[in-house]
Design a protein around this motif. Structure first.
Motif, PDB file in Angstrom:
ATOM      1  N   ASP A 239       0.830  -1.202   0.000  1.00  0.00           N
ATOM      2  CA  ASP A 239       0.000   0.000   0.000  1.00  0.00           C
ATOM      3  C   ASP A 239       0.868   1.258   0.000  1.00  0.00           C
ATOM      4  OD1 ASP A 239      -2.352  -1.441  -0.019  1.00  0.00           O
ATOM      5  OD2 ASP A 239      -2.683  -1.284   2.146  1.00  0.00           O
ATOM      6  N   ALA A 240       1.959   1.224   0.761  1.00  0.00           N
ATOM      7  CA  ALA A 240       2.870   2.368   0.792  1.00  0.00           C
ATOM      8  C   ALA A 240       3.545   2.560  -0.566  1.00  0.00           C
ATOM      9  CB  ALA A 240       3.918   2.172   1.885  1.00  0.00           C
ATOM     10  N   ILE A 241       3.913   1.461  -1.215  1.00  0.00           N
ATOM     11  CA  ILE A 241       4.537   1.539  -2.535  1.00  0.00           C
ATOM     12  C   ILE A 241       3.586   2.167  -3.545  1.00  0.00           C
ATOM     13  CG2 ILE A 241       5.395   0.148  -4.470  1.00  0.00           C
ATOM     14  CD1 ILE A 241       6.437  -1.854  -2.316  1.00  0.00           C
ATOM     15  N   VAL A 242       2.331   1.720  -3.545  1.00  0.00           N
ATOM     16  CA  VAL A 242       1.344   2.275  -4.473  1.00  0.00           C
ATOM     17  C   VAL A 242       1.180   3.773  -4.233  1.00  0.00           C
ATOM     18  CG1 VAL A 242      -1.104   2.262  -5.121  1.00  0.00           C
ATOM     19  CG2 VAL A 242       0.127   0.106  -4.825  1.00  0.00           C
ATOM     20  N   PHE A 243       1.132   4.179  -2.972  1.00  0.00           N
ATOM     21  CA  PHE A 243       1.001   5.608  -2.670  1.00  0.00           C
ATOM     22  C   PHE A 243       2.194   6.396  -3.205  1.00  0.00           C
ATOM     23  CE2 PHE A 243       2.472   9.008   0.180  1.00  0.00           C
ATOM     24  CZ  PHE A 243       1.506   9.947  -0.106  1.00  0.00           C
ATOM     25  N   VAL A 244       3.405   5.931  -2.918  1.00  0.00           N
ATOM     26  CA  VAL A 244       4.603   6.666  -3.337  1.00  0.00           C
ATOM     27  C   VAL A 244       4.677   6.758  -4.859  1.00  0.00           C
ATOM     28  CG1 VAL A 244       7.130   6.598  -3.363  1.00  0.00           C
ATOM     29  CG2 VAL A 244       5.896   6.153  -1.247  1.00  0.00           C
ATOM     30  N   ALA A 245       4.219   5.715  -5.540  1.00  0.00           N
ATOM     31  CA  ALA A 245       4.241   5.711  -7.007  1.00  0.00           C
ATOM     32  C   ALA A 245       3.182   6.619  -7.611  1.00  0.00           C
ATOM     33  CB  ALA A 245       4.042   4.292  -7.524  1.00  0.00           C
ATOM     34  N   SER A 246       2.202   7.005  -6.825  1.00  0.00           N
ATOM     35  CA  SER A 246       0.986   7.596  -7.364  1.00  0.00           C
ATOM     36  C   SER A 246       1.063   9.100  -7.531  1.00  0.00           C
ATOM     37  CB  SER A 246      -0.188   7.277  -6.429  1.00  0.00           C
ATOM     38  OG  SER A 246      -0.145   8.102  -5.272  1.00  0.00           O
ATOM     39  N   GLY A 247       0.055   9.622  -8.248  1.00  0.00           N
ATOM     40  CA  GLY A 247      -0.081  11.058  -8.377  1.00  0.00           C
ATOM     41  C   GLY A 247      -0.371  11.757  -7.071  1.00  0.00           C
ATOM     42  N   LYS A 248      -0.846  11.020  -6.072  1.00  0.00           N
ATOM     43  CA  LYS A 248      -1.068  11.615  -4.754  1.00  0.00           C
ATOM     44  C   LYS A 248       0.243  11.991  -4.070  1.00  0.00           C
ATOM     45  CE  LYS A 248      -5.502   9.370  -3.865  1.00  0.00           C
ATOM     46  NZ  LYS A 248      -6.262   8.459  -2.980  1.00  0.00           N
ATOM     47  N   ALA A 249       1.360  11.469  -4.573  1.00  0.00           N
ATOM     48  CA  ALA A 249       2.683  11.809  -4.046  1.00  0.00           C
ATOM     49  C   ALA A 249       3.489  12.578  -5.089  1.00  0.00           C
ATOM     50  CB  ALA A 249       3.420  10.542  -3.629  1.00  0.00           C
ATOM     51  N   SER A 250       2.816  13.403  -5.865  1.00  0.00           N
ATOM     52  CA  SER A 250       3.434  14.031  -7.035  1.00  0.00           C
ATOM     53  C   SER A 250       4.551  15.018  -6.696  1.00  0.00           C
ATOM     54  CB  SER A 250       2.364  14.746  -7.864  1.00  0.00           C
ATOM     55  OG  SER A 250       1.680  15.710  -7.078  1.00  0.00           O
ATOM     56  N   PHE A 251       4.616  15.519  -5.453  1.00  0.00           N
ATOM     57  CA  PHE A 251       5.681  16.447  -5.047  1.00  0.00           C
ATOM     58  C   PHE A 251       6.700  15.739  -4.168  1.00  0.00           C
ATOM     59  CE2 PHE A 251       7.020  20.658  -3.045  1.00  0.00           C
ATOM     60  CZ  PHE A 251       7.578  21.155  -4.216  1.00  0.00           C
ATOM     61  N   PHE A 252       6.767  14.450  -4.309  1.00  0.00           N
ATOM     62  CA  PHE A 252       7.552  13.580  -3.439  1.00  0.00           C
ATOM     63  C   PHE A 252       8.629  12.928  -4.297  1.00  0.00           C
ATOM     64  CE2 PHE A 252       8.006   9.765  -0.695  1.00  0.00           C
ATOM     65  CZ  PHE A 252       7.835  10.291   0.577  1.00  0.00           C
ATOM     66  N   THR A 253       9.882  13.355  -4.141  1.00  0.00           N
ATOM     67  CA  THR A 253      10.972  12.699  -4.870  1.00  0.00           C
ATOM     68  C   THR A 253      12.256  12.801  -4.067  1.00  0.00           C
ATOM     69  OG1 THR A 253      11.952  12.396  -7.069  1.00  0.00           O
ATOM     70  CG2 THR A 253      11.785  14.670  -6.273  1.00  0.00           C
ATOM     71  N   GLY A 254      13.100  11.780  -4.211  1.00  0.00           N
ATOM     72  CA  GLY A 254      14.345  11.728  -3.446  1.00  0.00           C
ATOM     73  C   GLY A 254      14.133  11.409  -1.979  1.00  0.00           C
ATOM     74  N   GLU A 255      12.979  10.854  -1.640  1.00  0.00           N
ATOM     75  CA  GLU A 255      12.624  10.609  -0.251  1.00  0.00           C
ATOM     76  C   GLU A 255      12.601   9.117   0.072  1.00  0.00           C
ATOM     77  OE1 GLU A 255      12.421  12.848   1.995  1.00  0.00           O
ATOM     78  OE2 GLU A 255      12.549  14.560   0.639  1.00  0.00           O
ATOM     79  N   ILE A 256      12.766   8.828   1.351  1.00  0.00           N
ATOM     80  CA  ILE A 256      12.703   7.457   1.858  1.00  0.00           C
ATOM     81  C   ILE A 256      11.516   7.374   2.814  1.00  0.00           C
ATOM     82  CG2 ILE A 256      14.003   5.559   2.881  1.00  0.00           C
ATOM     83  CD1 ILE A 256      15.421   6.931   0.473  1.00  0.00           C
TER      84      ILE A 256
END
Length: 266
Positions: A239-256
């Motif tokens: 579920d966390a992977i799907v979220f990080v991959a998704s447009g809902k995390a569109s301003f999310f990069t370089g993060e762990i």
């Protein structure tokens, strides 16, 4: 214009672009977290390419995903070999025309033991899969994503990617490397709309956890150190992977994203 763009992104739900059925490639998909991720993306109506080294298990997994209504294919590949990874990515694009999401889940814990017992062979057994495999996967995934100017890569790290642990130094070092690779690739891909992040699970109910703890008594002691007092499930990590991959995390990069029941909070 900004309001229209935000509205389009909101309607896009988890997807990384406006494709109705995004194309998702998962390495290490035959067991554990990778397998759970395949089902999670299939439930989101993605077109899924699953990969691993065992053909019979891979074809069975693809059949199970198709039974859910997902377009799914299995491509046999070894992430330690560049020609194999190149073919995996090229076959994905040939089949579906693009690559929207890549989950680099192939990994191994290697053989446990103190630093004084390490050998070049043990090093290669861990780093060839966990580090070289991630390098080669990102190299060819980004080759496609940079050209199409969109995409989301999710690498799989570990709680051990940010701390130390006795007798598993090679595994720990390999996951530190994955996190460094993730951050560096994110900077390289940002201008082209390619996001690169990692999900770092804590203890998860997989065969790897059983191998690392050895028996139920040692496993119970280990899990007692987790604030939530349990292991996670592969589905929770998926579920966390799907979220990080998704447009809902569109301003999310370089993060762990650390999903570990509070393990790194204590």
């Amino acid at each position: 214009m900004a309001l229209a763009a935000n509205a389009a992104l909101s309607m896009n739900n988890w997807r990384t672009n406006m494709s109705e059925h995004p194309v998702v490639l998962i390495t290490g998909a035959l067991t554990g977290i990778g397998r759970a991720a395949a089902f999670a993306f299939a439930h989101e109506h993605a077109r899924v390419v699953v990969s691993g080294r065992r053909a019979e298990e891979g074809e069975q997994l693809a059949a199970e995903l198709r039974a859910l209504g997902s377009e799914a294919e299995f491509v046999q590949a070894d992430v330690r070999l560049e020609d194999s990874v190149r073919e995996l990515v090229d076959r994905t694009v040939a089949r579906f025309g693009r690559l929207d999401v890549a989950v680099n889940s192939a990994g191994t814990e290697g053989e446990s033991g103190p630093v004084t017992e390490l050998t070049p062979e043990r090093y290669a057994a861990v780093f060839d899969t966990n580090v070289l495999g991630t390098v080669l996967s990102m190299k060819h995934e980004m080759r496609v994503m940079l050209a199409q100017r969109s995409g989301s890569i999710v690498n799989i790290s570990s709680t051990m990617g940010s701390r130390g642990a006795p007798n598993v130094s090679l595994y720990v070092a390999s996951k530190h490397a994955v996190e460094g690779l993730t951050r560096s690739a994110a900077i390289e891909g940002a201008a082209s709309g390619v996001r690169v992040n990692a999900v770092a699970p804590g203890p998860v109910e997989t065969a790897m956890l059983q191998r690392l703890t050895g028996n139920e008594e040692r496993k119970a002691v280990f899990l007692a150190s987790v604030p939530l007092k349990r292991a996670g499930t592969p589905e929770e990590i998926a579920d966390a992977i799907v979220f990080v991959a998704s447009g809902k995390a569109s301003f999310f990069t370089g993060e762990i994203l650390r999903v570990n029941g509070g393990k790194t909070a204590s």
